[in-house]
Write a protein that holds these residues in place. Structure first.
Motif, mmCIF file in Angstrom:
data_model
loop_
_atom_site.group_PDB
_atom_site.id
_atom_site.type_symbol
_atom_site.label_atom_id
_atom_site.label_comp_id
_atom_site.label_asym_id
_atom_site.label_seq_id
_atom_site.Cartn_x
_atom_site.Cartn_y
_atom_site.Cartn_z
ATOM 1 N N ILE A 283 45.841 44.155 59.006
ATOM 2 C CA ILE A 283 46.047 44.347 57.566
ATOM 3 C C ILE A 283 45.340 45.631 57.141
ATOM 4 C CG2 ILE A 283 45.634 43.441 55.248
ATOM 5 C CD1 ILE A 283 45.647 40.649 56.444
ATOM 6 N N ARG A 284 46.069 46.434 56.375
ATOM 7 C CA ARG A 284 45.467 47.650 55.817
ATOM 8 C C ARG A 284 45.699 47.627 54.308
ATOM 9 N NH1 ARG A 284 48.528 51.588 57.957
ATOM 10 N NH2 ARG A 284 49.570 52.056 56.023
ATOM 11 N N VAL A 285 44.656 47.872 53.539
ATOM 12 C CA VAL A 285 44.735 47.959 52.081
ATOM 13 C C VAL A 285 44.235 49.344 51.699
ATOM 14 C CG1 VAL A 285 43.871 47.048 49.895
ATOM 15 C CG2 VAL A 285 44.350 45.487 51.780
ATOM 16 N N GLU A 286 45.017 50.045 50.884
ATOM 17 C CA GLU A 286 44.615 51.392 50.478
ATOM 18 C C GLU A 286 45.204 51.733 49.113
ATOM 19 O OE1 GLU A 286 45.978 53.765 53.726
ATOM 20 O OE2 GLU A 286 48.076 53.479 53.251
ATOM 21 N N ASN A 287 44.824 52.891 48.603
ATOM 22 C CA ASN A 287 45.286 53.372 47.296
ATOM 23 C C ASN A 287 44.995 52.376 46.183
ATOM 24 O OD1 ASN A 287 46.373 55.681 48.593
ATOM 25 N ND2 ASN A 287 48.219 54.533 49.089
ATOM 26 N N CYS A 288 43.805 51.834 46.174
ATOM 27 C CA CYS A 288 43.409 50.860 45.147
ATOM 28 C C CYS A 288 43.135 51.582 43.831
ATOM 29 C CB CYS A 288 42.175 50.089 45.598
ATOM 30 S SG CYS A 288 42.476 49.083 47.055
ATOM 31 N N VAL A 289 43.713 51.051 42.765
ATOM 32 C CA VAL A 289 43.608 51.666 41.442
ATOM 33 C C VAL A 289 43.322 50.579 40.418
ATOM 34 C CG1 VAL A 289 44.894 52.902 39.649
ATOM 35 C CG2 VAL A 289 45.245 53.484 42.046
ATOM 36 N N ILE A 290 42.391 50.860 39.516
ATOM 37 C CA ILE A 290 42.107 49.990 38.375
ATOM 38 C C ILE A 290 42.627 50.697 37.134
ATOM 39 C CG2 ILE A 290 40.309 48.941 36.938
ATOM 40 C CD1 ILE A 290 38.513 48.946 39.477
ATOM 41 N N ARG A 291 43.409 49.989 36.319
ATOM 42 C CA ARG A 291 43.896 50.566 35.065
ATOM 43 C C ARG A 291 42.743 50.622 34.070
ATOM 44 N NH1 ARG A 291 48.883 51.077 32.592
ATOM 45 N NH2 ARG A 291 49.889 49.850 34.222
ATOM 46 N N GLU A 292 42.494 51.789 33.486
ATOM 47 C CA GLU A 292 41.476 51.884 32.440
ATOM 48 C C GLU A 292 41.936 51.017 31.271
ATOM 49 O OE1 GLU A 292 38.867 55.375 30.425
ATOM 50 O OE2 GLU A 292 41.030 55.648 30.333
ATOM 51 N N PRO A 293 41.131 50.028 30.874
ATOM 52 C CA PRO A 293 41.572 49.137 29.795
ATOM 53 C C PRO A 293 41.638 49.857 28.452
ATOM 54 C CG PRO A 293 39.377 48.523 30.579
ATOM 55 C CD PRO A 293 39.830 49.674 31.412
ATOM 56 N N ALA A 294 42.513 49.362 27.615
ATOM 57 C CA ALA A 294 42.618 49.894 26.258
ATOM 58 C C ALA A 294 41.312 49.604 25.522
ATOM 59 C CB ALA A 294 43.788 49.236 25.537
ATOM 60 N N SER A 295 41.023 50.394 24.535
ATOM 61 C CA SER A 295 39.812 50.193 23.746
ATOM 62 C C SER A 295 39.791 48.780 23.170
ATOM 63 C CB SER A 295 39.776 51.225 22.615
ATOM 64 O OG SER A 295 38.614 51.057 21.842
#
Length: 155
Positions: free
Chosen positions: A21-33
Protein backbone atom coordinates in the motif's frame (compact mmCIF):
# COMPACT_ATOMS: atom_id res chain seq x y z
CA UNK A 1 21.07 -17.53 16.29
CA UNK A 2 17.63 -19.06 15.66
CA UNK A 3 16.01 -16.07 17.38
CA UNK A 4 17.91 -13.69 15.10
CA UNK A 5 16.76 -15.56 12.00
CA UNK A 6 13.16 -15.56 13.21
CA UNK A 7 13.37 -11.82 13.91
CA UNK A 8 14.79 -11.11 10.44
CA UNK A 9 12.11 -13.22 8.77
CA UNK A 10 9.38 -11.40 10.69
CA UNK A 11 10.90 -8.02 9.83
CA UNK A 12 11.00 -8.88 6.12
CA UNK A 13 7.42 -10.08 6.26
CA UNK A 14 6.28 -6.74 7.64
CA UNK A 15 8.25 -4.89 4.96
CA UNK A 16 6.61 -6.90 2.16
CA UNK A 17 3.17 -6.41 3.67
CA UNK A 18 3.82 -2.69 4.09
CA UNK A 19 5.07 -2.39 0.51
CA UNK A 20 1.60 -3.38 -0.82
CA UNK A 21 0.00 0.00 0.00
CA UNK A 22 1.26 3.45 -0.91
CA UNK A 23 -0.43 6.68 0.25
CA UNK A 24 0.76 10.00 -1.14
CA UNK A 25 -0.30 13.52 -2.13
CA UNK A 26 -2.15 14.06 1.15
CA UNK A 27 -3.99 17.38 1.26
CA UNK A 28 -6.08 19.05 3.96
CA UNK A 29 -8.65 21.61 2.80
CA UNK A 30 -8.18 24.92 4.62
CA UNK A 31 -11.49 25.30 6.47
CA UNK A 32 -13.70 28.29 5.87
CA UNK A 33 -13.58 30.98 8.53
CA UNK A 34 -15.56 29.83 11.55
CA UNK A 35 -15.91 26.25 10.29
CA UNK A 36 -15.23 23.44 12.75
CA UNK A 37 -14.56 20.71 10.18
CA UNK A 38 -12.67 20.07 6.97
CA UNK A 39 -11.65 17.27 4.61
CA UNK A 40 -8.53 15.29 3.72
CA UNK A 41 -7.79 13.94 0.24
CA UNK A 42 -5.02 11.60 -0.93
CA UNK A 43 -3.93 9.09 -3.54
CA UNK A 44 -3.72 5.42 -2.61
CA UNK A 45 -2.22 2.53 -4.54
CA UNK A 46 -2.82 -1.05 -3.40
CA UNK A 47 -0.93 -4.01 -4.83
CA UNK A 48 -1.75 -7.56 -3.80
CA UNK A 49 1.60 -9.33 -3.79
CA UNK A 50 2.52 -13.00 -3.31
CA UNK A 51 3.11 -12.50 0.40
CA UNK A 52 -0.28 -10.87 0.97
CA UNK A 53 -1.98 -13.62 -1.05
CA UNK A 54 -0.22 -16.28 1.05
CA UNK A 55 -1.75 -14.86 4.24
CA UNK A 56 -5.24 -16.01 3.18
CA UNK A 57 -6.74 -12.97 4.87
CA UNK A 58 -10.26 -13.54 6.27
CA UNK A 59 -11.57 -10.44 4.50
CA UNK A 60 -10.41 -7.74 2.11
CA UNK A 61 -7.78 -5.23 3.13
CA UNK A 62 -9.54 -2.05 4.22
CA UNK A 63 -9.00 1.42 5.58
CA UNK A 64 -10.42 1.25 9.09
CA UNK A 65 -9.84 4.77 10.33
CA UNK A 66 -7.38 7.64 10.47
CA UNK A 67 -5.77 9.73 13.16
CA UNK A 68 -4.75 13.40 13.03
CA UNK A 69 -4.05 14.23 16.66
CA UNK A 70 -2.61 17.69 15.95
CA UNK A 71 -5.97 18.90 14.62
CA UNK A 72 -8.72 16.67 16.00
CA UNK A 73 -9.68 13.51 17.85
CA UNK A 74 -12.48 12.88 15.32
CA UNK A 75 -11.50 11.73 11.84
CA UNK A 76 -14.02 9.68 9.85
CA UNK A 77 -14.21 8.02 6.45
CA UNK A 78 -16.85 9.61 4.22
CA UNK A 79 -18.18 9.27 0.73
CA UNK A 80 -20.13 11.75 -1.33
CA UNK A 81 -22.81 10.63 -3.76
CA UNK A 82 -25.05 12.48 -6.17
CA UNK A 83 -28.74 11.65 -5.83
CA UNK A 84 -31.55 13.51 -7.55
CA UNK A 85 -29.16 16.34 -8.40
CA UNK A 86 -28.12 16.79 -4.75
CA UNK A 87 -24.66 15.95 -3.42
CA UNK A 88 -24.91 13.98 -0.18
CA UNK A 89 -22.14 13.04 2.19
CA UNK A 90 -22.30 10.04 4.49
CA UNK A 91 -19.90 8.38 6.93
CA UNK A 92 -18.76 4.84 6.18
CA UNK A 93 -17.39 2.47 8.85
CA UNK A 94 -14.52 1.17 6.67
CA UNK A 95 -13.45 1.18 3.05
CA UNK A 96 -12.56 -2.14 1.42
CA UNK A 97 -9.60 -1.82 -0.94
CA UNK A 98 -9.42 -3.28 -4.42
CA UNK A 99 -6.12 -3.67 -6.20
CA UNK A 100 -5.04 -0.60 -8.12
CA UNK A 101 -4.91 3.18 -7.78
CA UNK A 102 -7.63 5.17 -6.06
CA UNK A 103 -8.00 8.90 -5.46
CA UNK A 104 -9.74 10.20 -2.35
CA UNK A 105 -11.05 13.53 -3.66
CA UNK A 106 -13.73 16.21 -3.40
CA UNK A 107 -17.12 14.82 -4.40
CA UNK A 108 -16.06 11.23 -3.67
CA UNK A 109 -14.26 9.32 -0.96
CA UNK A 110 -12.47 11.47 1.62
CA UNK A 111 -11.67 11.79 5.31
CA UNK A 112 -13.63 14.28 7.41
CA UNK A 113 -11.92 16.04 10.30
CA UNK A 114 -14.48 17.22 12.85
CA UNK A 115 -14.24 19.29 16.04
CA UNK A 116 -11.03 21.06 15.02
CA UNK A 117 -8.67 21.89 17.88
CA UNK A 118 -7.18 24.68 15.75
CA UNK A 119 -7.74 26.26 12.34
CA UNK A 120 -5.10 24.91 9.89
CA UNK A 121 -3.71 27.49 7.47
CA UNK A 122 -2.62 27.04 3.85
CA UNK A 123 1.03 25.96 3.65
CA UNK A 124 1.09 24.18 7.02
CA UNK A 125 1.69 20.43 7.15
CA UNK A 126 0.31 17.82 9.53
CA UNK A 127 1.02 14.09 9.79
CA UNK A 128 -2.04 11.94 9.25
CA UNK A 129 -1.94 8.28 10.17
CA UNK A 130 -4.14 5.89 8.17
CA UNK A 131 -5.11 2.58 9.80
CA UNK A 132 -5.58 -0.59 7.77
CA UNK A 133 -7.08 -3.97 8.63
CA UNK A 134 -3.91 -6.01 8.11
CA UNK A 135 -1.10 -3.81 6.81
CA UNK A 136 0.88 -1.59 9.17
CA UNK A 137 -0.44 1.95 9.59
CA UNK A 138 0.90 4.53 7.15
CA UNK A 139 1.67 8.17 7.89
CA UNK A 140 1.45 10.85 5.23
CA UNK A 141 2.46 14.49 5.62
CA UNK A 142 -0.68 16.38 4.60
CA UNK A 143 -0.28 19.90 3.22
CA UNK A 144 -3.04 22.41 3.93
CA UNK A 145 -4.32 23.98 0.69
CA UNK A 146 -7.00 26.51 -0.15
CA UNK A 147 -10.26 25.45 -1.78
CA UNK A 148 -9.15 27.21 -4.98
CA UNK A 149 -5.87 25.25 -5.08
CA UNK A 150 -7.75 21.99 -4.45
CA UNK A 151 -10.29 22.75 -7.18
CA UNK A 152 -7.44 23.28 -9.66
CA UNK A 153 -5.62 20.10 -8.61
CA UNK A 154 -8.71 17.85 -8.80
CA UNK A 155 -10.23 19.01 -12.12
Amino acid sequence: MNHLLAFLALTLAFQFTHAGIRVENCVIREPASGANMTAVYFDLDYVVDDFTESLKLPGPEAIQAAHLDALSNRVALHKSTMKDGVMRMQPIPRFNLKEGALRFKPGGLHLMIKDLKKHPKAGETYPIQIWFSYHPDLTCEAVVKTSADIATAYQ
